[in-house]
Design a protein around this motif. Sequence first.
Motif, PDB file in Angstrom:
ATOM      1  N   LYS A 204     -48.200  -6.450 -14.428  1.00  0.00           N
ATOM      2  CA  LYS A 204     -48.302  -7.808 -14.976  1.00  0.00           C
ATOM      3  C   LYS A 204     -49.094  -7.805 -16.277  1.00  0.00           C
ATOM      4  N   ILE A 205     -50.150  -6.999 -16.314  1.00  0.00           N
ATOM      5  CA  ILE A 205     -50.951  -6.916 -17.538  1.00  0.00           C
ATOM      6  C   ILE A 205     -50.114  -6.317 -18.664  1.00  0.00           C
ATOM      7  N   ALA A 206     -49.435  -5.209 -18.368  1.00  0.00           N
ATOM      8  CA  ALA A 206     -48.623  -4.545 -19.385  1.00  0.00           C
ATOM      9  C   ALA A 206     -47.523  -5.460 -19.911  1.00  0.00           C
ATOM     10  N   VAL A 207     -46.827  -6.125 -19.008  1.00  0.00           N
ATOM     11  CA  VAL A 207     -45.752  -7.024 -19.419  1.00  0.00           C
ATOM     12  C   VAL A 207     -46.291  -8.137 -20.295  1.00  0.00           C
ATOM     13  N   GLY A 208     -47.401  -8.751 -19.872  1.00  0.00           N
ATOM     14  CA  GLY A 208     -47.979  -9.843 -20.647  1.00  0.00           C
ATOM     15  C   GLY A 208     -48.422  -9.419 -22.027  1.00  0.00           C
ATOM     16  N   GLU A 209     -48.925  -8.185 -22.174  1.00  0.00           N
ATOM     17  CA  GLU A 209     -49.407  -7.721 -23.468  1.00  0.00           C
ATOM     18  C   GLU A 209     -48.284  -7.215 -24.369  1.00  0.00           C
ATOM     19  N   CYS A 210     -47.136  -6.882 -23.788  1.00  0.00           N
ATOM     20  CA  CYS A 210     -46.035  -6.321 -24.576  1.00  0.00           C
ATOM     21  C   CYS A 210     -45.017  -7.359 -25.046  1.00  0.00           C
ATOM     22  N   GLY A 211     -45.045  -8.566 -24.509  1.00  0.00           N
ATOM     23  CA  GLY A 211     -44.145  -9.594 -25.022  1.00  0.00           C
ATOM     24  C   GLY A 211     -43.366 -10.392 -24.009  1.00  0.00           C
ATOM     25  N   PRO A 212     -42.710  -9.769 -23.010  1.00  0.00           N
ATOM     26  CA  PRO A 212     -41.977 -10.580 -22.027  1.00  0.00           C
ATOM     27  C   PRO A 212     -42.921 -11.519 -21.289  1.00  0.00           C
ATOM     28  N   ARG A 213     -42.384 -12.637 -20.814  1.00  0.00           N
ATOM     29  CA  ARG A 213     -43.243 -13.661 -20.210  1.00  0.00           C
ATOM     30  C   ARG A 213     -42.948 -13.903 -18.739  1.00  0.00           C
ATOM     31  N   ALA A 214     -42.134 -13.059 -18.109  1.00  0.00           N
ATOM     32  CA  ALA A 214     -41.902 -13.180 -16.671  1.00  0.00           C
ATOM     33  C   ALA A 214     -41.319 -11.877 -16.158  1.00  0.00           C
ATOM     34  N   ILE A 215     -41.549 -11.602 -14.879  1.00  0.00           N
ATOM     35  CA  ILE A 215     -40.956 -10.479 -14.172  1.00  0.00           C
ATOM     36  C   ILE A 215     -39.885 -11.032 -13.238  1.00  0.00           C
ATOM     37  N   VAL A 216     -38.693 -10.439 -13.294  1.00  0.00           N
ATOM     38  CA  VAL A 216     -37.546 -10.958 -12.538  1.00  0.00           C
ATOM     39  C   VAL A 216     -37.161  -9.974 -11.437  1.00  0.00           C
ATOM     40  N   TRP A 217     -37.175 -10.419 -10.204  1.00  0.00           N
ATOM     41  CA  TRP A 217     -36.694  -9.667  -9.054  1.00  0.00           C
ATOM     42  C   TRP A 217     -35.289 -10.146  -8.731  1.00  0.00           C
ATOM     43  N   TRP A 218     -34.861 -10.066  -7.473  1.00  0.00           N
ATOM     44  CA  TRP A 218     -33.508 -10.467  -7.093  1.00  0.00           C
ATOM     45  C   TRP A 218     -33.453 -10.780  -5.611  1.00  0.00           C
ATOM     46  N   ARG A 219     -32.397 -11.487  -5.202  1.00  0.00           N
ATOM     47  CA  ARG A 219     -32.163 -11.814  -3.788  1.00  0.00           C
ATOM     48  C   ARG A 219     -31.053 -10.955  -3.171  1.00  0.00           C
ATOM     49  N   GLU A 220     -30.037 -10.602  -3.996  1.00  0.00           N
ATOM     50  CA  GLU A 220     -28.926  -9.792  -3.517  1.00  0.00           C
ATOM     51  C   GLU A 220     -28.674  -8.651  -4.507  1.00  0.00           C
ATOM     52  N   SER A 221     -28.107  -7.555  -4.015  1.00  0.00           N
ATOM     53  CA  SER A 221     -27.742  -6.442  -4.889  1.00  0.00           C
ATOM     54  C   SER A 221     -26.303  -6.026  -4.595  1.00  0.00           C
ATOM     55  N   MET A 222     -25.552  -5.815  -5.652  1.00  0.00           N
ATOM     56  CA  MET A 222     -24.152  -5.436  -5.511  1.00  0.00           C
ATOM     57  C   MET A 222     -24.022  -3.932  -5.401  1.00  0.00           C
ATOM     58  N   GLN A 223     -23.244  -3.481  -4.417  1.00  0.00           N
ATOM     59  CA  GLN A 223     -22.965  -2.060  -4.250  1.00  0.00           C
ATOM     60  C   GLN A 223     -21.595  -1.767  -4.865  1.00  0.00           C
ATOM     61  N   ILE A 224     -20.615  -1.370  -4.079  1.00  0.00           N
ATOM     62  CA  ILE A 224     -19.275  -1.083  -4.615  1.00  0.00           C
ATOM     63  C   ILE A 224     -18.299  -2.189  -4.244  1.00  0.00           C
ATOM     64  N   ARG A 225     -18.264  -2.529  -2.970  1.00  0.00           N
ATOM     65  CA  ARG A 225     -17.346  -3.577  -2.503  1.00  0.00           C
ATOM     66  C   ARG A 225     -18.076  -4.807  -1.970  1.00  0.00           C
ATOM     67  N   ASN A 226     -19.295  -4.630  -1.538  1.00  0.00           N
ATOM     68  CA  ASN A 226     -20.036  -5.728  -0.916  1.00  0.00           C
ATOM     69  C   ASN A 226     -21.460  -5.801  -1.438  1.00  0.00           C
ATOM     70  N   MET A 227     -22.097  -6.932  -1.161  1.00  0.00           N
ATOM     71  CA  MET A 227     -23.486  -7.126  -1.548  1.00  0.00           C
ATOM     72  C   MET A 227     -24.427  -6.809  -0.398  1.00  0.00           C
ATOM     73  N   GLN A 228     -25.626  -6.359  -0.752  1.00  0.00           N
ATOM     74  CA  GLN A 228     -26.715  -6.275   0.206  1.00  0.00           C
ATOM     75  C   GLN A 228     -27.583  -7.506   0.023  1.00  0.00           C
ATOM     76  N   TYR A 229     -27.956  -8.124   1.149  1.00  0.00           N
ATOM     77  CA  TYR A 229     -28.700  -9.377   1.129  1.00  0.00           C
ATOM     78  C   TYR A 229     -30.128  -9.160   1.603  1.00  0.00           C
TER      79      TYR A 229
END
Length: 287
Positions: A204-229
């Motif tokens: 968080k410190i590094a991100v804030g000092e380097c320019g971006p203003r948020a860290i983005v995670w995720w709820r689902e991830s796409m594999q090949i045919r289906n998503m992981q939830y």
Amino acid sequence: MRPHIRQGKFHGALAGTIAVAFAVGGCGASGGSGTSPATAPSHPAPTGSSPNPGPSVTAWHKWGLTPLPEPPKPPADKPVKLSATGTVPVFTHIPTSQKVVFITVDDGQEKDPKFVAMMRDLKIPITMFLMNDAVKSDYAYFKQLQALGNPIENHTLHHPAMNTIPLGRQKEEVCGDQKILTKEYGTAPLLFRPPYGAYNSNTKIAVGECGPRAIVWWRESMQIRNMQYQDPDKKLRPGDIILAHFRGPSELKGATMTQMFTNLLKRIQEQGFAVARLENYIQPPAG
């Protein structure tokens, strides 16, 4: 290794998700030194969700799809408001009642020209989190996707697990990628995604000092045919952020980038969601 888990307004509990994160977080890369911080984020003001006419039914059929719902107009009052100072927030979804989800695509190893053609035809908004080691062989490829209105965000220089390296190294990774992406693409990234989803307080410190203003995670991830939830009911929810990757046949068991993305759009359509642009729901810092 586990990511730093934080509960708050935008970031709910993520118990048990690190296995998913490392399974889909992208390939590792060789180490190296970073560079100096880039300029502060300077994204253009968010635009409407449909600045150009939507794709025709013929265009959808060309890619083996039927049309997705048209995305609604993004709210004038953005549900996520970022500050120019203070600790950067972490979020996995966008607070909204609109039946929309957001597609993010990481790394940049695969540079399939057919994927650019697909994005031109279908006008699906994506957010690209690019890692310099993956994209430096062909920066121009991603300029084609950027020209379609798809923002480019920060994903480090070399793809380390950020919670395993000291603050100085983390700053090299974030600031170095920020500087290069700003130079190559003309806009300083506003958002940061940690490789493998792994981060800690130093991130968080590094991100804030380097320019971006948020860290983005995720709820689902796409594999090949289906998503992981992340949730056991395996359902999309309004405002969910979906993780995908620029990958090709060698990583997708013979499938192409466009085949994987076609499957992703089918999974979204089956649940009746539209795809909206993530940055249209985020208010950048004033000035």
